[in-house]
Design a protein around this motif. Structure first.
Motif, PDB file in Angstrom:
ATOM      1  N   PRO A  34       0.813  -1.233   0.000  1.00 42.19           N
ATOM      2  CA  PRO A  34       0.000   0.000   0.000  1.00 42.19           C
ATOM      3  C   PRO A  34       0.842   1.276   0.000  1.00 42.19           C
ATOM      4  CG  PRO A  34      -0.919  -1.603   1.527  1.00 42.19           C
ATOM      5  CD  PRO A  34       0.408  -2.154   1.088  1.00 42.19           C
ATOM      6  N   MET A  91       2.522   1.662  -3.450  1.00 44.81           N
ATOM      7  CA  MET A  91       1.572   2.136  -4.457  1.00 44.81           C
ATOM      8  C   MET A  91       1.235   3.612  -4.239  1.00 44.81           C
ATOM      9  SD  MET A  91       1.186  -0.134  -6.655  1.00 44.81           S
ATOM     10  CE  MET A  91      -0.034   0.799  -7.564  1.00 44.81           C
ATOM     11  N   GLY A 146      -3.445  -0.016  -4.727  1.00 43.97           N
ATOM     12  CA  GLY A 146      -2.681  -0.146  -3.481  1.00 43.97           C
ATOM     13  C   GLY A 146      -3.463  -0.812  -2.375  1.00 43.97           C
TER      14      GLY A 146
END
Length: 309
Positions: free
Chosen positions: A206, A209, A272
């Protein structure tokens, strides 16, 4: 202090001249490769039927986020087409996508290296500060010296300007992984490469991203700067509108940049954190798969005892 001056600018200028005179072959290879990548992707985007391109973009939005994004994509891309900015938008999209791929290919390995080595981090941090705070227009000067005008200096300056957030957020994501989870990997005999691929990268995805998202946003923000050096696309439209004081043209080109930025931001943000978007096609498929998969951990129900006569 009269007459005291450190000629840093002259030293940098001499270094740029040395690179241009001695690395001409490498610069030519970079220029040919970059021009081929951008022009090929632009041809692919422009050769595709416009309706099909809009439908594919909408399906991607629905696949990773929601049907609302799909509807918004159709409406906003139709607006770009209606403003007569389709060709320039695809040229800008090709430039941004190629710049993003190059920046991510450089920034993610650098971020991983920086997260796993304190010495590299100590060297990288001031370099990233320098790259992120230097005015973007300054990057155009050596880029024009090396590659003349056109799409190549625009892409090179875009990559340099957009690269730091990818490095910083990749490093932050890797360092933010729970140390006990990493220690558990060591305890089970995993190698550093296995821990990176199996534990650190998935848990840091996450944040990584989010870094890719920032790279895309900064690359789009450089569209106008790239247009100054002759790169085709919406940036060139904005530059021409400024030189001719054409407000209508400038607004339409600027609005097209905003539409592309919002679409790319929503799609990459959803990539993400895919589990956060339950209404996406991927989310629906995941729920159906989990509903049809039998729970193997649940013990089978014991047979009812036969009634006693």
């Amino acid at each position: 202090m009269d007459g005291f001056r450190i000629p840093i600018g002259s030293w940098v200028d001499a270094g740029v001249d040395w690179v241009r005179d001695n690395l001409d072959g490498l610069l030519t290879v970079i220029a040919v490769t970059v021009r081929w990548l951008v022009e090929s992707l632009t041809d692919v985007l422009l050769d595709a039927p416009i309706v099909m391109a809009i439908v594919v973009a909408a399906l991607i939005g629905w696949l990773v986020r929601s049907w609302q994004l799909a509807v918004g994509t159709v409406v906003s891309f139709a607006l770009i087409l209606g403003m007569g900015q389709w060709v320039t938008s695809m040229q800008t999209l090709a430039l941004v996508l190629v710049a993003t791929v190059v920046a991510v290919a450089i920034s993610v390995p650098l971020g991983i290296w920086s997260a796993r080595n304190d010495t590299v981090r100590a060297v990288m941090k001031p370099v990233m500060d320098f790259m992120q705070t230097m005015p973007a227009f300054v990057y155009l000067i050596p880029a024009i010296t090396f590659f003349s005008i056109g799409v190549v200096p625009g892409l090179v300056s875009t990559v340099i300007f957009a690269l730091p957030p990818g490095v910083r957020l990749t490093e932050l994501g890797i360092r933010g992984v729970d140390s006990e989870t990493v220690e558990a990997g060591h305890a089970f005999g995993a190698t550093p490469g296995q821990i990176l691929r199996g534990i650190q990268l998935p848990l840091a995805m996450p944040t990584i991203m989010a870094g890719v998202n920032q790279v895309i946003m900064l690359a789009l923000s450089m569209a106008v700067v790239a247009g100054i050096v002759g790169a085709d696309g919406l940036g060139k439209e904005v530059v021409e509108s400024i030189s001719t004081v054409n407000l209508a043209k400038g607004v339409e080109a600027g609005l097209s940049v905003v539409i592309l930025a919002v679409y790319l931001d929503r799609v990459t943000a959803a990539l993400g954190t895919p589990s956060a978007y339950r209404s996406s096609l991927l989310g629906v498929l995941r729920r159906r798969r989990s509903a049809t998969t039998p729970n193997r951990e649940t013990p089978a129900a014991a047979p009812h005892p036969a009634p006693v006569a």
